[in-house]
Design a protein around this motif. Structure first.
Motif, PDB file in Angstrom:
ATOM      1  N   SER A   1       0.873   1.462  -4.249  1.00 28.94           N
ATOM      2  CA  SER A   1       1.519   0.398  -3.490  1.00 28.94           C
ATOM      3  C   SER A   1       1.276   0.674  -2.020  1.00 28.94           C
ATOM      4  O   SER A   1       0.780   1.734  -1.645  1.00 28.94           O
ATOM      5  CB  SER A   1       3.015   0.332  -3.789  1.00 28.94           C
ATOM      6  OG  SER A   1       3.603  -0.807  -3.177  1.00 28.94           O
ATOM      7  N   SER A   2       1.592  -0.297  -1.177  1.00 24.22           N
ATOM      8  CA  SER A   2       1.446  -0.097   0.261  1.00 24.22           C
ATOM      9  C   SER A   2       2.332  -1.091   0.987  1.00 24.22           C
ATOM     10  O   SER A   2       2.842  -2.049   0.393  1.00 24.22           O
ATOM     11  CB  SER A   2      -0.017  -0.280   0.694  1.00 24.22           C
ATOM     12  OG  SER A   2      -0.433  -1.609   0.463  1.00 24.22           O
TER      13      SER A   2
ATOM     14  N   ALA B   1     -10.955  -6.978   2.693  1.00 20.39           N
ATOM     15  CA  ALA B   1     -11.203  -6.465   1.344  1.00 20.39           C
ATOM     16  C   ALA B   1     -11.560  -7.593   0.385  1.00 20.39           C
ATOM     17  O   ALA B   1     -12.496  -7.470  -0.422  1.00 20.39           O
ATOM     18  CB  ALA B   1      -9.969  -5.713   0.848  1.00 20.39           C
ATOM     19  N   PHE B   2     -10.844  -8.709   0.446  1.00 27.68           N
ATOM     20  CA  PHE B   2     -11.151  -9.847  -0.426  1.00 27.68           C
ATOM     21  C   PHE B   2     -12.526 -10.433  -0.102  1.00 27.68           C
ATOM     22  O   PHE B   2     -13.282 -10.812  -0.998  1.00 27.68           O
ATOM     23  CB  PHE B   2     -10.072 -10.934  -0.310  1.00 27.68           C
ATOM     24  CG  PHE B   2      -8.854 -10.673  -1.149  1.00 27.68           C
ATOM     25  CD1 PHE B   2      -8.923 -10.702  -2.526  1.00 27.68           C
ATOM     26  CD2 PHE B   2      -7.627 -10.390  -0.560  1.00 27.68           C
ATOM     27  CE1 PHE B   2      -7.812 -10.454  -3.317  1.00 27.68           C
ATOM     28  CE2 PHE B   2      -6.503 -10.138  -1.334  1.00 27.68           C
ATOM     29  CZ  PHE B   2      -6.592 -10.176  -2.711  1.00 27.68           C
ATOM     30  N   ASN B   3     -12.862 -10.499   1.184  1.00 27.70           N
ATOM     31  CA  ASN B   3     -14.150 -11.067   1.581  1.00 27.70           C
ATOM     32  C   ASN B   3     -15.324 -10.203   1.135  1.00 27.70           C
ATOM     33  O   ASN B   3     -16.422 -10.710   0.873  1.00 27.70           O
ATOM     34  CB  ASN B   3     -14.194 -11.266   3.100  1.00 27.70           C
ATOM     35  CG  ASN B   3     -13.280 -12.377   3.567  1.00 27.70           C
ATOM     36  OD1 ASN B   3     -12.963 -13.285   2.812  1.00 27.70           O
ATOM     37  ND2 ASN B   3     -12.837 -12.306   4.810  1.00 27.70           N
TER      38      ASN B   3
ATOM     39  N   VAL C   1      -6.098   1.499   6.801  1.00 29.33           N
ATOM     40  CA  VAL C   1      -5.771   0.127   7.231  1.00 29.33           C
ATOM     41  C   VAL C   1      -6.079  -0.060   8.712  1.00 29.33           C
ATOM     42  O   VAL C   1      -6.681  -1.054   9.122  1.00 29.33           O
ATOM     43  CB  VAL C   1      -4.291  -0.184   6.945  1.00 29.33           C
ATOM     44  CG1 VAL C   1      -3.873  -1.474   7.652  1.00 29.33           C
ATOM     45  CG2 VAL C   1      -4.053  -0.294   5.444  1.00 29.33           C
ATOM     46  N   ARG C   2      -5.700   0.917   9.534  1.00 27.25           N
ATOM     47  CA  ARG C   2      -5.955   0.787  10.975  1.00 27.25           C
ATOM     48  C   ARG C   2      -7.458   0.818  11.289  1.00 27.25           C
ATOM     49  O   ARG C   2      -7.941   0.096  12.151  1.00 27.25           O
ATOM     50  CB  ARG C   2      -5.254   1.922  11.731  1.00 27.25           C
ATOM     51  CG  ARG C   2      -3.741   1.803  11.742  1.00 27.25           C
ATOM     52  CD  ARG C   2      -3.120   2.804  12.713  1.00 27.25           C
ATOM     53  NE  ARG C   2      -3.436   4.176  12.356  1.00 27.25           N
ATOM     54  CZ  ARG C   2      -2.705   4.903  11.522  1.00 27.25           C
ATOM     55  NH1 ARG C   2      -1.623   4.379  10.950  1.00 27.25           N
ATOM     56  NH2 ARG C   2      -3.032   6.153  11.257  1.00 27.25           N
TER      57      ARG C   2
ATOM     58  N   ASN D   1      -2.022  -5.592  10.824  1.00 22.80           N
ATOM     59  CA  ASN D   1      -3.091  -4.690  10.394  1.00 22.80           C
ATOM     60  C   ASN D   1      -3.356  -4.814   8.898  1.00 22.80           C
ATOM     61  O   ASN D   1      -4.511  -4.856   8.456  1.00 22.80           O
ATOM     62  CB  ASN D   1      -2.742  -3.244  10.733  1.00 22.80           C
ATOM     63  CG  ASN D   1      -2.783  -2.960  12.219  1.00 22.80           C
ATOM     64  OD1 ASN D   1      -3.357  -3.734  12.992  1.00 22.80           O
ATOM     65  ND2 ASN D   1      -2.170  -1.866  12.640  1.00 22.80           N
ATOM     66  N   MET D   2      -2.294  -4.853   8.111  1.00 19.98           N
ATOM     67  CA  MET D   2      -2.449  -4.924   6.659  1.00 19.98           C
ATOM     68  C   MET D   2      -3.074  -6.247   6.231  1.00 19.98           C
ATOM     69  O   MET D   2      -3.955  -6.284   5.364  1.00 19.98           O
ATOM     70  CB  MET D   2      -1.088  -4.738   5.984  1.00 19.98           C
ATOM     71  CG  MET D   2      -1.143  -4.832   4.460  1.00 19.98           C
ATOM     72  SD  MET D   2      -2.270  -3.633   3.698  1.00 19.98           S
ATOM     73  CE  MET D   2      -1.368  -2.106   3.956  1.00 19.98           C
ATOM     74  N   LYS D   3      -2.650  -7.335   6.851  1.00 22.22           N
ATOM     75  CA  LYS D   3      -3.220  -8.628   6.496  1.00 22.22           C
ATOM     76  C   LYS D   3      -4.707  -8.670   6.814  1.00 22.22           C
ATOM     77  O   LYS D   3      -5.524  -9.134   6.003  1.00 22.22           O
ATOM     78  CB  LYS D   3      -2.496  -9.757   7.243  1.00 22.22           C
ATOM     79  CG  LYS D   3      -3.007 -11.149   6.864  1.00 22.22           C
ATOM     80  CD  LYS D   3      -2.186 -12.241   7.539  1.00 22.22           C
ATOM     81  CE  LYS D   3      -2.709 -13.620   7.161  1.00 22.22           C
ATOM     82  NZ  LYS D   3      -1.911 -14.699   7.800  1.00 22.22           N
TER      83      LYS D   3
END
Length: 274
Positions: free
Chosen positions: A139-140, A214-216, A270-271, A206-208
């Protein structure tokens, strides 16, 4: 011999892709369900039988299954696939959205399983394929509620597999990592990452950005679709399939790393990669 296969969450993503392959490659009877009825027309044109259903409504699930048994016959295999994601801080996601996440992803999956089990037990045969996720192991920040539903599905699927092992019913869990489907777009339409105020804003931003990237960059859904197809039809199957490299590495990370190291690695990643 023709099998009756029921797929929930068939209006897009893995559900639609798997249904289309079954329709094109086999003569089996494919029953498809989803809340967005008009999107099932693509599958109906290919020969599927549509049974509209809101998986968040337990009574609709029971009624839909009864209708399938009455009109078509006893379900031989089911792909328990309906689900979606919401993102945002634990504090910020509205209670109604939090509950809906569990109603669809967990309780809807359970009610679907409970609907098909009596007939499968009576016949001493059947197969239940459950769409899980690599989020079942990790999780995150920002994905706590979605990950919680997938942790729940893993626990339920594991217990179910043991409970019905000697009853002729097989349980298979498919755990993709990030894959290029409409899931990401839908999730970010439902996100609450900007609702947490100043204390959460930088972290959620940052997470978004990280997740959008990641999806792209994610692989196409072909491999996962093919594994779901095989999981429904093959004479011998594994209990768990991890369909992407990311799903395997995240599973190992969740098991092997201490909590502090895991948190630091996720935060750094993430950063750096947003």
């Amino acid at each position: 011999m023709k099998k009756i296969i029921w797929i929930t969450g068939a209006s897009s993503g893995f559900g639609m892709a798997t249904a289309l392959k079954l329709l094109k490659k086999t003569e089996h009877i494919i029953c498809v369900s989803a809340r967005r009825v008009h999107l099932l027309d693509i599958l109906v044109k290919e020969g599927a039988l549509a049974f509209p259903m809101d998986v968040g409504n337990p009574e609709e699930i029971k009624e839909t299954h009864q209708m399938i048994e009455k009109k078509v016959g006893i379900v031989d295999a089911v792909l328990v696939n309906a689900g979606y994601g919401i993102y945002g801080p634990i504090e910020a996601v509205p209670g109604s959205e939090m509950r809906r996440q569990f109603e669809v992803n967990v309780f809807g999956a359970v009610e679907t399983i409970r609907a098909v089990l009596p007939s499968m037990r009576q016949r001493r045969k059947g197969r239940i394929v459950i769409t899980s996720s690599s989020a079942a192991h990790i999780s995150s920040a920002g994905m706590g509620y979605y990950a919680a539903t997938k942790h729940s599905i893993k626990a339920i699927g594991t217990a179910l597999r043991q409970e019905v092992k000697n009853l002729g019913v097989e349980v298979v869990m498919v755990e993709p990592g990030v894959v290029k489907t409409s899931f990401g777009e839908t999730a970010f339409n439902r996100n609450h990452m900007e609702d947490g105020g100043a204390d959460y804003s930088e972290q959620m931003e940052n997470m978004k950005a990280f997740m959008m990237r990641a999806f792209n960059r994610a692989p196409e859904m072909t491999k996962t679709r093919d594994i779901m197809y095989d999981a429904l039809l093959n004479s011998r199957v594994k209990s768990v399939y991890r369909t992407t490299r990311g799903s395997l590495s995240l599973n190992l990370a969740g098991k092997l790393l201490s909590a502090n190291i895991y948190d630091n690695i996720v935060g750094f990643g993430v950063r750096k990669l947003k």
